[in-house]
Design an enzyme around this catalytic site. Structure first.
Site, short mmCIF file in Angstrom:
data_model
loop_
_atom_site.label_atom_id
_atom_site.label_comp_id
_atom_site.label_asym_id
_atom_site.label_seq_id
_atom_site.Cartn_x
_atom_site.Cartn_y
_atom_site.Cartn_z
N GLU A 1 0.76 -0.97 0.08
CA GLU A 1 -0.07 -0.07 -0.07
C GLU A 1 0.98 1.26 -0.01
OE1 GLU A 1 -3.05 -0.07 -0.21
OE2 GLU A 1 -3.35 -2.28 0.43
N CYS B 1 -2.53 8.83 3.11
CA CYS B 1 -2.33 8.28 1.74
C CYS B 1 -3.50 8.49 1.09
CB CYS B 1 -2.01 6.52 2.12
SG CYS B 1 -3.26 5.81 3.06
P1 NAP Z 1 8.69 5.00 4.14
O1 NAP Z 1 9.78 5.86 4.58
O2 NAP Z 1 8.49 4.31 2.72
O3 NAP Z 1 8.65 3.99 5.27
C1 NAP Z 1 7.84 2.86 5.55
C2 NAP Z 1 8.00 1.80 6.37
O4 NAP Z 1 9.22 1.00 5.59
C3 NAP Z 1 8.61 2.34 7.63
O5 NAP Z 1 8.40 1.36 8.47
C4 NAP Z 1 10.15 2.22 7.52
O6 NAP Z 1 10.75 2.29 8.78
C5 NAP Z 1 10.25 1.13 6.60
N1 NAP Z 1 11.35 1.24 5.81
C6 NAP Z 1 11.94 2.15 5.11
N2 NAP Z 1 13.22 1.81 4.51
C7 NAP Z 1 13.10 0.36 4.99
C8 NAP Z 1 14.45 -0.50 4.63
N3 NAP Z 1 15.23 -0.34 3.81
N4 NAP Z 1 14.22 -1.79 5.01
C9 NAP Z 1 13.21 -2.06 5.80
N5 NAP Z 1 12.19 -1.13 6.20
C10 NAP Z 1 12.20 -0.15 5.73
O7 NAP Z 1 7.19 5.62 4.50
P2 NAP Z 1 6.74 6.75 5.60
O8 NAP Z 1 7.41 8.00 5.25
O9 NAP Z 1 6.72 6.02 6.86
O10 NAP Z 1 5.18 6.74 5.49
C11 NAP Z 1 4.94 7.86 4.25
C12 NAP Z 1 4.25 7.25 3.04
O11 NAP Z 1 3.55 6.28 3.27
C13 NAP Z 1 3.63 8.31 2.12
O12 NAP Z 1 4.33 8.30 0.96
C14 NAP Z 1 2.37 7.90 2.06
O13 NAP Z 1 1.61 8.06 0.78
C15 NAP Z 1 2.57 6.28 2.33
N6 NAP Z 1 1.33 5.62 2.82
C16 NAP Z 1 0.41 4.80 2.28
C17 NAP Z 1 -0.65 4.12 2.71
C18 NAP Z 1 -1.53 3.35 1.99
O14 NAP Z 1 -2.32 2.65 2.68
N7 NAP Z 1 -1.41 3.19 0.81
C19 NAP Z 1 -0.87 4.59 4.24
C20 NAP Z 1 -0.18 5.42 4.69
C21 NAP Z 1 1.01 5.94 4.20
P3 NAP Z 1 11.57 3.40 9.41
O15 NAP Z 1 10.73 4.39 9.86
O16 NAP Z 1 12.29 2.67 10.36
O17 NAP Z 1 12.55 3.91 8.19
#
Ligand code: NAP
Length: 674
Positions: A258, A297
């Site tokens: 997602e 999101c």
């Molecule tokens: P993110 O930076 O992509 O991180 C998402 C998750 O992935 C976090 O738990 C992060 O952990 C983990 N992660 C990142 N890099 C990783 C790696 N190399 N290995 C393992 N885990 C890793 O996103 P975010 O900043 O938390 O959230 C914002 C984004 O989420 C926005 O783009 C939004 O649109 C999207 N979103 C989508 C939905 C949906 O349902 N479609 C819902 C909510 C948000 P760490 O924090 O420890 O890096």
């Protein structure tokens, strides 16, 4: 002030932050607030604990047991809501935002608890659809079943919904019978940690059913196999990196993504200023831009309005957005809090600058806005852009500024509006505000394939509508393409993501034994007494009653016609009935047969059968004429406990004539005392 220590829960133990821990800042003040992460976390041991301790314990229980467990967890979390609210302010969220994240998450768990008991069996095997007859005489049949995967569900969540984001995945996984390892985004993991503590300390879950990783994942992804599921929520970039992990590709690990999407909202051509729809549109857009400071999101990133109305929409939105008070989320007067971090703020402003290359900023200045909170916090104002040439623009269709930012663009006809929506290349949701069903149909046909959800609202539904941005546990959440291609929730559909669908083939006897559901052709069990005198617990699957026959006379048919007023010609006029391709002449009413059937199988005295609650799948297969006789076979097909006092019995009922030919078949539902 000492930092809040955010622990992980691994293989049955709380592990405090250690080597490689990250410092997390308060969204409101920008000052260090917490620390999380421990590079020494033994991730293979966590997987082992989930697979070999949590999984077997969960799978021993039925869907109903697990649904009751979810309900108890949701109740437990409900009773600790205030503590979750108090901590969650630190993420920049307001009390209104908490209602979405914390109350919304708990509500989602309650819905899965309820669906588990109502729509799934009190058994360990879920049946997907009806049986398929694969042979002429029905001795060899097919049935799709779903059983829980034998691995672990790894839930990697985004920072914006630390509670809802966890619970909307955890509830279907646990209901399926699969243990979960939750890895929240580090920036808000302290809220998730508290929710996990509340659940674990309640002792409602069996050991191994729930573990938590606060901080980095370590090498966990490298140890996954085909029985594990990764459910990821976050940015498209992270999803792309993670789904390329060799172990995930080599082992065909299910990877549900997602991710971010450029959701849109269309103002219908009919929704001109002065209509209820115009006001509704402005209200929804302003709310979506500012709730959770736009860190949703599903937030509306692209506002698609008829060209002639663009100016009116900008003016109306400006008036609304000007009233949004920005500041410390703990203050009751604050309408919009902070972004999660100053890093996020820098990212949002960078993305806004990109959008600004193609669109004019018409509202909101990040360098000059009224702020009722610490200057060092991650605050930004809502920002509205106007893109005058959306056909030749790219950034506005592909740049997600994950904050209170949206771009308005004009369309010249509905096809153009649909084209603009579809330029998002796959969205979680598009909304359409119109009172014209023709407009709604055209938009759905043009853009449903590129949207996981389409939300249509107008004057008729606005008082009760749930909001463009709210994913509901009953409906699927996810979207194609840019949105990640994943799907979550959607009731039992969401539970199936954690199960394997298997096509079973075999005799009715075999299939009935496996599925705890009797099917025609399976052995009957002779009832030791009339089945209506037996309590739910005593009744066995397959227990059968055969009634004596009853003759149907012309007098019966005429009496029934006069009594009910159903004097349809097929029952009254021999010649007219014979002209009908289905009847040899006058025939008995189908409802007469049903009534006589009840008269044949009912045991009249007060007993465990409490009520007749319905009838499913009724088929009249062969006409019955005066002089025929009918008899009934009544078989216990399935039992579903509703509560401690009673449950539903689904009876398979077959009416046959004097030649043993089936004339009618249906499933009768009764509520029976336990
Ligand atoms: P993110 O930076 O992509 O991180 C998402 C998750 O992935 C976090 O738990 C992060 O952990 C983990 N992660 C990142 N890099 C990783 C790696 N190399 N290995 C393992 N885990 C890793 O996103 P975010 O900043 O938390 O959230 C914002 C984004 O989420 C926005 O783009 C939004 O649109 C999207 N979103 C989508 C939905 C949906 O349902 N479609 C819902 C909510 C948000 P760490 O924090 O420890 O890096």
């Amino acid at each position: 002030m000492s930092l809040h220590q955010v622990s992980s829960f691994a293989a049955g133990m709380w592990i405090a932050p250690g080597a490689g821990a990250r410092t997390i800042a308060s969204a409101i003040t920008g000052a260090p607030f917490a620390t999380a992460g421990n590079a020494a976390l033994d991730v293979p041991a966590m997987l082992d604990y989930a697979r070999n301790t949590g999984g077997p314990a969960l799978r021993k229980r039925t869907f109903h047991d697990r649904a009751r467990m979810l309900k108890a967890l949701a109740q437990e979390l409900s009773s600790h809501k205030q503590a979750l609210y108090d901590l969650s302010f630190e993420t920049g969220a307001t009390q209104r935002d908490h209602l979405i994240d914390i109350d919304g998450g708990i509500g989602t768990m309650f819905v899965f608890a309820s669906k588990g008991r109502r729509e799934m069996p009190d058994a360990q095997v879920y049946l997907d659809g009806d049986s398929e007859q694969l042979s002429r005489n029905g001795t060899f049949q097919g049935q799709h079943i779903c059983t829980p995967l034998l691995g672990a569900a790894l839930h990697i969540n985004a920072f914006n919904f630390p509670v809802w984001g966890m619970l909307e995945k955890l509830a279907p996984a646990l209901l399926a019978g699969v243990p979960a390892i939750v890895k929240p985004a580090t920036n808000s993991c302290y809220v998730t940690e508290l929710a996990v503590r509340i659940m674990l300390e309640s002792n409602i879950l069996p050991p191994g059913a729930l573990q938590l990783i606060s901080g980095g994942l370590g090498g966990l992804l490298d140890h996954l196999n085909c029985q594990d599921v990764v459910s990821f929520t976050g940015s498209a970039d992270t999803a792309l990196t993670l789904r390329q992990t060799p172990a995930i590709l080599q082992n065909s690990v299910r990877f549900v993504a997602e991710q971010d999407s450029l959701n849109a909202s269309i103002l219908g051509p009919d929704a001109v200023p002065g209509t209820p729809e115009f006001d509704l549109f402005v209200k929804e857009v302003a709310r979506e831009m500012t709730t959770k400071a736009g860190q949703k999101c599903t937030a509306i990133r692209r506002i698609i309005a008829p060209g002639a109305q663009v100016e009116a929409v900008i003016n109306a939105l400006t008036a609304r957005l000007s009233k949004i008070t920005i500041g410390d989320p703990r203050q009751e007067t604050t309408r919009m809090g902070a972004l999660i971090s100053n890093g996020q703020k820098a990212d949002v402003l960078e993305k806004a600058a990109l959008i600004g290359q193609e669109a004019e900023q018409v509202f909101g200045n990040p360098d000059a806005f009224d702020l009722q909170g610490p200057k060092a916090g991650a605050f930004v104002p809502p920002m509205l852009f106007h893109c005058a040439d959306p056909d030749h623009a790219q950034r506005v269709h592909d740049t997600e500024a994950f904050g209170p930012i949206s771009t308005i663009m004009g369309y010249h006809d509905l096809d153009h509006a649909v084209t603009l929506v579809n330029r998002g290349r796959g969205s979680l949701v598009t909304s359409l505000i119109t009172h014209d069903p023709g407009v709604a149909r055209d938009v759905v046909m043009g853009s449903a394939a590129l949207n996981g959800r389409i939300y249509i609202n107008d004057r008729d539904s606005m008082a009760e509508s749930t909001g463009h941005g709210a994913p509901l546990p009953h409906l699927v959440h996810g979207g194609p393409g840019r949105a990640g291609g994943g799907e979550e929730m959607g009731g039992v559909r969401g539970v199936q993501h954690y199960m394997q669908r298997t096509a079973l083939q075999g005799s009715p006897r075999m299939l009935s034994a496996i599925t705890s559901k009797w099917m025609p052709g399976a052995p009957e069990v002779k009832s030791p007494a009339h089945p209506f005198t037996r309590r739910l617990a005593e009744l066995q699957i397959g227990e059968t009653l055969h009634t004596a026959p009853r003759l149907i006379t012309l007098a019966d048919i005429e009496h029934f016609a006069a009594f009910t007023g159903d004097t349809f010609y097929a029952h009254m006029d021999d010649e007219a009935a014979a002209r009908n391709p289905f009847f040899p002449g006058r025939v008995a009413h189908g409802y007469l047969l049903l009534s006589f059937a009840a008269g044949l199988f009912v045991e009249p005295n007060e007993g465990p059968v409490l009520a007749n609650t319905g009838l499913d799948g009724l088929r009249f297969m062969k006409p019955v004429v005066a002089g025929d006789s009918i008899k009934v076979r009544l078989t216990v097909k399935q039992k579903t406990l509703r509560n401690d006092d009673y449950g539903e019995v689904r009876w398979h009922v077959t009416l046959t004539n004097q030649h043993d030919e089936p004339v009618a078949e249906y499933e009768l539902l009764t509520m029976n005392a336990c």
